[in-house]
Design an enzyme around this catalytic site. Structure first.
Site, PDB file in Angstrom:
ATOM      1  CE1 TYR B 139       2.865   8.028  -8.573  1.00  0.00           C
ATOM      2  CE2 TYR B 139       1.645   9.089  -6.816  1.00  0.00           C
ATOM      3  CZ  TYR B 139       2.346   8.014  -7.291  1.00  0.00           C
ATOM      4  OH  TYR B 139       2.524   6.915  -6.493  1.00  0.00           O
ATOM      5  CE  LYS B 186      17.128   1.261  -9.676  1.00  0.00           C
ATOM      6  NZ  LYS B 186      17.620   0.276  -8.694  1.00  0.00           N
ATOM      7  CG  ASP B 219      17.159  -0.187  -5.127  1.00  0.00           C
ATOM      8  OD1 ASP B 219      17.974   0.574  -4.582  1.00  0.00           O
ATOM      9  OD2 ASP B 219      17.433  -0.841  -6.154  1.00  0.00           O
ATOM     10  CG  ASP B 243       2.297   7.265  -2.986  1.00  0.00           C
ATOM     11  OD1 ASP B 243       1.854   7.282  -1.824  1.00  0.00           O
ATOM     12  OD2 ASP B 243       1.599   6.934  -3.969  1.00  0.00           O
TER      13      ASP B 243
END
Lengths: 501, 501
Positions: B139, B186, B219, B243
């Site tokens: 971002y 992750k 995830d 987000d």
């Protein structure tokens, strides 16, 4: 011809021998159960056992894949794989990552279906297929630490990569009789990379007017997958988004233990259950073979063997709705008989030819064969855009002068000439020169944008201006850690502007 | 002193004037309702109306923020903001992005709470606070199209950025009496960038032994947030993950219309509802002011005004559990009276001092004031790592010779010397030279890794080797579009290896 078109070659219909890798933990017993059912439904198939997982790791194959496996895949272009245990540490590599990268398995498919009330689900009515791009995005694994404080990962999105995953999604929808494809990206923020994915989706959707298409932002899209999954049919998305989204979808469908998946490449494909190898219950004849069985059904459909695929799927649904359940899904009041792995498989085999009464029956259409291999639509005609160098972003590791961007800007003004002018300096994407804000956090990593004062007359002239700038920076004692050239493509700016630029 | 420590300065306790921006659509009426309640609970506060949204856009402020707003924030270090409508196209910029970047609002807080059965929720028992890093990650908005086919976005993760968001999360947990902080990344894929976030989390968690801490892969973490949110208390994560996760959490809590949020910076903070400006119901006295009211409560707690924060929160819960509901949450059988905006606000005001009977009452502790401003823990002592140049990744735009990587490799072997040796070539992160796999999709974008044959004796020597290599590439007619230097830090490799390297 673009290389992307090589993704679609007819190859799989000929396959009559299926390489199978039993895998680790519960792998051997569920594979035996599944192959028993498949043989009964499709007697002309033969199976070739290959080595994947612990046996291969122990034999010194660092990626857990035996030579016999590579040879079998080369010959038969398909593999049915049981769950794998990757040993920790010691340089062992993941079987799945290695197969995906080596075989170019660009599409990951995860059907997420609820079987409520037979299997408890947060979302009782759900039948979604998530098609995830499998090779690009931040998962391409290109990372660089660039200074003491700043670490970077590249997110790569390519036009051929987008084209083939999106086309696969529409072809899948068409051949499986699904009416809608939803694309999810975050292109309100990542206008260039996710913008490309969205644009390619719109281009290809126009070729499939009979299929509805829409786009959602990934944040609200994932939230809606959790709360209103009946809004969705087929979803296509980029690698990272698809990773998160498919786990959310499987979780609310309540059926992770029953879920199959496929990894599709241009000329080969791999099918496997979503669950792991569950070593704690291995060898006890209690594991649920359903995830691997559903994967085998996906494989048969992919190979064009639609009749046995239909028969097995419906026999399995009959078994589920009659309440013959393995321990993982057994519930008093819903289930009728607690069965082991073998008994469950025998029950499915006994019901081949039957259709479920309460759950909707499934039909794989005869024309659903080989959706990818049958695809002879050429890759979209595409004239490469005219690329023009307009400048360069040089990233400096700089930790002097209390990190005052005005000091850095002053130094760079003198270095920029004669070819360039200094346009701005940002820190983590936020402009801090000229006219920076004292509140901006200043790391030791500065992106300095230099714009060419006049366009280069040829590639060679452009190619030398940047190394010459880097040499001037070196002379000034500045430490350039990376560069990103700035281009226009057919006159359109190919780079983002900074906040405040 | 690292710049990160400037993030924590005491400033807010003095604030007694609150700048408020009513915003667009339903903004003015819900702001009026909320300020009525807040004035009744905390009579010494005064409010200063400032211009944000359509009025500012129409006055020519492209970011929708009036000069009076910037001045008021500079003076009072806080703002309560109504929902904004950003005009489409025409170069208008988002108010939120502009404020976040300009003011350095590094933390986004989203409490996600269920009020079942009064407000229908997929997850009836949920009380989670998601703390999202707000400035870094993909971002940061740094994107480059690099060839006809390949587009790139940079994911930046920095040590000071990680340190302040993680420390904020633990400080928030401590001052709000929350017992557990979960980190989600992750890092099994992004070992360098997400690996840093996870490592900093572990370092800082060790300073808070009384608070439980754990890590989950994003995830499965997001999936569990949808299915078992009671596993979580405070969650801290990077920008993109946060987000998606916060939208999933708000959706299953069923309370998006009741949800508040804060954006916290080193010396200022912004509070707002999660919902939008709902122009279709504006001016009808039917909008639910709860989201903005909850945001105002978060603001009072942040400012150390814990008594009025507690009073308003409990009065609001009393109103909810008594079934006085605005139209958006009114349900026959659960609600008792359908009320408008004003009546709802009057009902909350009338209940100031009461405690809810069925929903658990809330207490903001007196020591919960100014969690950030009170933080005088110095930034972690940190000796910068010794950085050593070991090579460079040069990315070429190359579309010759049928994209045969062996042809490219042959050219580069001759260009590499005398300083470098060519180590490998990858396409989208997959090795294709030497010993590539013909299945690998070949785009027009090639990463070529050159390793220095001997380490440079000083910065200057290292700094000139790379431009000299680029000049040799230019002489060979090759088109370098970007570079990433390769370093070790304290002897540890600072870059990822390719699959197959």
């Amino acid at each position: 011809m673009s290389p992307a078109s090589s993704a679609f070659v007819p190859a799989l219909l000929a396959a009559r021998v299926i390489p199978v890798a039993a895998g680790d933990g519960i792998g051997p017993e569920i594979m035996e159960a599944v192959l028993g059912i498949v043989k009964a439904a499709d007697p002309s198939l033969r199976f070739h056992q290959v080595t994947v997982g612990l046996k291969a790791y122990e034999a010194g194959q660092m990626a857990g894949i035996g030579e016999d496996t590579w040879e079998a895949i080369d010959e038969h272009r398909v593999i049915l794989k049981g769950p794998i245990m990757t040993p920790q540490g010691g340089g062992y590599k993941s079987v799945n990552v290695t197969m995906r990268k080596t075989l170019g398995l660009y599409a990951n498919l995860r059907p997420c279906v609820s079987y409520h009330p037979w299997v408890t689900a947060l979302q009782p009515k759900m039948d979604v297929v998530i098609i995830r791009e499998n090779e690009e995005d931040t998962y391409a694994g290109i990372e660089h630490r660039q200074s003491d404080e700043v670490y970077q990962c590249l997110k790569l999105i390519t036009r051929p990569g987008c084209e083939r995953i999106v086309r696969y999604a529409f072809e899948y929808a068409r051949t499986h009789g699904r009416g809608k494809v939803t694309c999810m990206t975050k292109d309100n923020i990542m206008k260039i990379t996710d913008g490309l994915f969205h644009q390619v989706f719109d281009e290809i959707a126009a070729e499939y007017p009979e299929i509805q298409s829409n786009h959602m932002i990934i944040d609200i899209g994932t939230a809606r997958m959790a709360s209103r999954p009946t809004d969705f049919d087929v979803v296509v998305t980029a690698n990272l988004y698809g990773d998160i989204l498919s786990d959310v979808a499987a979780e609310v469908a309540g059926s992770v233990g029953l879920a199959g998946s496929s990894n599709i490449g241009g000329d080969c494909a791999m099918f496997e259950a979503v669950h792991g190898s569950a070593p704690d219950i291995a060898g006890q004849d209690i594991a649920n073979p359903s995830g691997l069985l559903v994967s085998a059904v996906m494989m048969l459909a992919h190979l064009g063997r639609t009749e046995p695929a239909t028969d097995i799927h419906n026999a399995w649904l009959c078994t589920l709705e009659e309440g013959l359940h393995t321990a993982d899904i057994y519930r008093d009041g819903i289930s009728t008989t607690r069965v082991g792995t073998r008994t469950f498989a025998e029950a499915v085999t006994a019901r081949l030819g039957q259709k479920p009464q309460k759950i909707a029956a499934v039909t794989y259409r005869a024309d659903a064969s080989e959706p990818v291999a049958h695809l002879d639509v050429p890759t979209r005609a595409h004239t490469p855009a005219v690329k023009t160098l307009v400048g360069v972003d040089v990233f400096l590791n700089w930790d002097d002068a209390d990190r005052d961007p005005d000091v850095l800007g002053g130094k760079l003004l003198t270095v920029a000439g004669p070819e360039f002018e200094l346009s701005l300096i940002t820190n983590r994407g936020v402009k801090c020169y000229p006219n920076g804000n004292p509140r901006t956090l200043r790391t030791d990593h500065w992106r300095c944008r230099f714009l060419l004062l006049k366009p280069p007359t040829d590639l060679r002239e452009g190619s030398v201006t940047i190394p010459n700038l880097l040499l001037r920076l070196a002379d000034a004692g500045l430490d350039a850690v990376k560069t990103e050239n700035l281009y226009t493509f057919d006159g359109v700016r190919g780079y983002s502007q900074a906040q405040g630029e």
